[in-house]
Design a protein around this motif. Structure first.
Motif, short mmCIF file in Angstrom:
data_model
loop_
_atom_site.label_atom_id
_atom_site.label_comp_id
_atom_site.label_asym_id
_atom_site.label_seq_id
_atom_site.Cartn_x
_atom_site.Cartn_y
_atom_site.Cartn_z
N GLU A 74 41.18 -16.13 -14.75
CA GLU A 74 40.88 -15.77 -16.13
C GLU A 74 41.52 -14.42 -16.51
O GLU A 74 42.04 -14.26 -17.62
CB GLU A 74 39.36 -15.69 -16.34
CG GLU A 74 38.66 -17.03 -16.31
CD GLU A 74 37.15 -16.92 -16.26
OE1 GLU A 74 36.48 -17.84 -16.77
OE2 GLU A 74 36.64 -15.92 -15.70
N ARG A 75 41.49 -13.47 -15.57
CA ARG A 75 42.11 -12.16 -15.84
C ARG A 75 43.62 -12.30 -16.05
O ARG A 75 44.19 -11.68 -16.93
CB ARG A 75 41.81 -11.18 -14.71
CG ARG A 75 40.38 -10.70 -14.73
CD ARG A 75 40.07 -9.80 -13.58
NE ARG A 75 40.47 -8.44 -13.91
CZ ARG A 75 39.97 -7.37 -13.34
NH1 ARG A 75 39.07 -7.49 -12.38
NH2 ARG A 75 40.38 -6.18 -13.69
N ALA A 76 44.25 -13.11 -15.22
CA ALA A 76 45.70 -13.33 -15.37
C ALA A 76 46.00 -13.99 -16.71
O ALA A 76 46.95 -13.60 -17.40
CB ALA A 76 46.22 -14.18 -14.21
N ALA A 77 45.19 -14.97 -17.08
CA ALA A 77 45.40 -15.64 -18.37
C ALA A 77 45.19 -14.66 -19.52
O ALA A 77 45.96 -14.66 -20.49
CB ALA A 77 44.44 -16.83 -18.49
N LEU A 78 44.17 -13.82 -19.42
CA LEU A 78 43.91 -12.83 -20.47
C LEU A 78 45.08 -11.86 -20.60
O LEU A 78 45.51 -11.55 -21.71
CB LEU A 78 42.61 -12.07 -20.17
CG LEU A 78 42.23 -10.99 -21.18
CD1 LEU A 78 42.02 -11.58 -22.57
CD2 LEU A 78 40.97 -10.26 -20.70
N ARG A 79 45.61 -11.38 -19.46
CA ARG A 79 46.79 -10.49 -19.49
C ARG A 79 47.96 -11.17 -20.17
O ARG A 79 48.66 -10.56 -20.98
CB ARG A 79 47.17 -10.07 -18.07
CG ARG A 79 46.49 -8.80 -17.61
CD ARG A 79 47.10 -8.25 -16.32
NE ARG A 79 47.11 -9.21 -15.23
CZ ARG A 79 46.08 -9.46 -14.42
NH1 ARG A 79 44.96 -8.82 -14.59
NH2 ARG A 79 46.18 -10.33 -13.46
N ASP A 80 48.19 -12.42 -19.86
CA ASP A 80 49.28 -13.17 -20.49
C ASP A 80 49.07 -13.27 -22.00
O ASP A 80 50.00 -13.05 -22.78
CB ASP A 80 49.41 -14.57 -19.89
CG ASP A 80 49.96 -14.57 -18.48
OD1 ASP A 80 50.51 -13.54 -18.04
OD2 ASP A 80 49.82 -15.61 -17.81
N ILE A 81 47.88 -13.62 -22.40
CA ILE A 81 47.57 -13.78 -23.83
C ILE A 81 47.71 -12.46 -24.57
O ILE A 81 48.36 -12.37 -25.61
CB ILE A 81 46.16 -14.38 -24.01
CG1 ILE A 81 46.13 -15.83 -23.52
CG2 ILE A 81 45.72 -14.29 -25.46
CD1 ILE A 81 44.72 -16.38 -23.33
N LEU A 82 47.10 -11.41 -24.01
CA LEU A 82 47.17 -10.11 -24.67
C LEU A 82 48.60 -9.58 -24.72
O LEU A 82 49.01 -8.97 -25.72
CB LEU A 82 46.24 -9.11 -23.98
CG LEU A 82 44.75 -9.40 -24.11
CD1 LEU A 82 43.94 -8.42 -23.27
CD2 LEU A 82 44.31 -9.38 -25.55
N GLY A 83 49.35 -9.81 -23.66
CA GLY A 83 50.75 -9.40 -23.65
C GLY A 83 51.55 -10.11 -24.75
O GLY A 83 52.38 -9.50 -25.43
#
Length: 134
Positions: free
Chosen positions: A121-130
């Motif tokens: 979930e953290r990796a997905a959030l980083r991708d989305i926010l980026g």
């Protein structure tokens, strides 16, 4: 619960800011002062106008922030070696130590805050926010 994505994102940002404000308070810093100290610490001295631009505030407001940081011995004004008319703001030794404490507090608070998420979930959030930040 917020009605839309932007409200939800702002709620998350405000929650993080409250966490960081609580971490900065024992150091006698506001979030705005802490951010100004971080920006100043990224440079080897910068002009007030550059700090104001980086913080997206007026030069007068930047002067007030630097005055408070200087009073706390976290920054010092010094002549610009390339232009005798200009003044640079540089982080003091005490300011460097404070920056290290600030960074540790921010990292701990972020780890605690985002620790509720799985690694995936953290990796997905980083991708989305980026993606949104670009």
């Amino acid at each position: 619960m917020p009605d839309n994505d932007s409200d939800l994102l702002m709620q998350v940002a405000r929650t993080l800011r409250r966490c960081w404000a609580a971490a900065y308070a024992p150091m006698g810093l506001t979030p705005h002062q802490a951010r100004a100290l971080r920006v100043t610490g990224e440079q080897d001295g910068l002009r007030l106008s550059a700090l104001a631009d980086a913080l997206r505030i007026s030069p007068r407001s930047a002067t007030e922030v630097v005055d408070a940081l200087e009073k706390a011995d976290l920054v010092a004004r010094q002549p610009d070696p390339t232009d005798r008319r200009a003044i640079l703001v540089a982080v003091t030794a005490r300011g460097r130590r404070t920056l290290a404490t600030l960074a540790a507090a921010r990292t701990k608070d972020a780890d605690d805050f985002f620790g509720r998420l799985t690694d995936h979930e953290r990796a997905a959030l980083r991708d989305i926010l980026g993606k949104l930040a670009r």
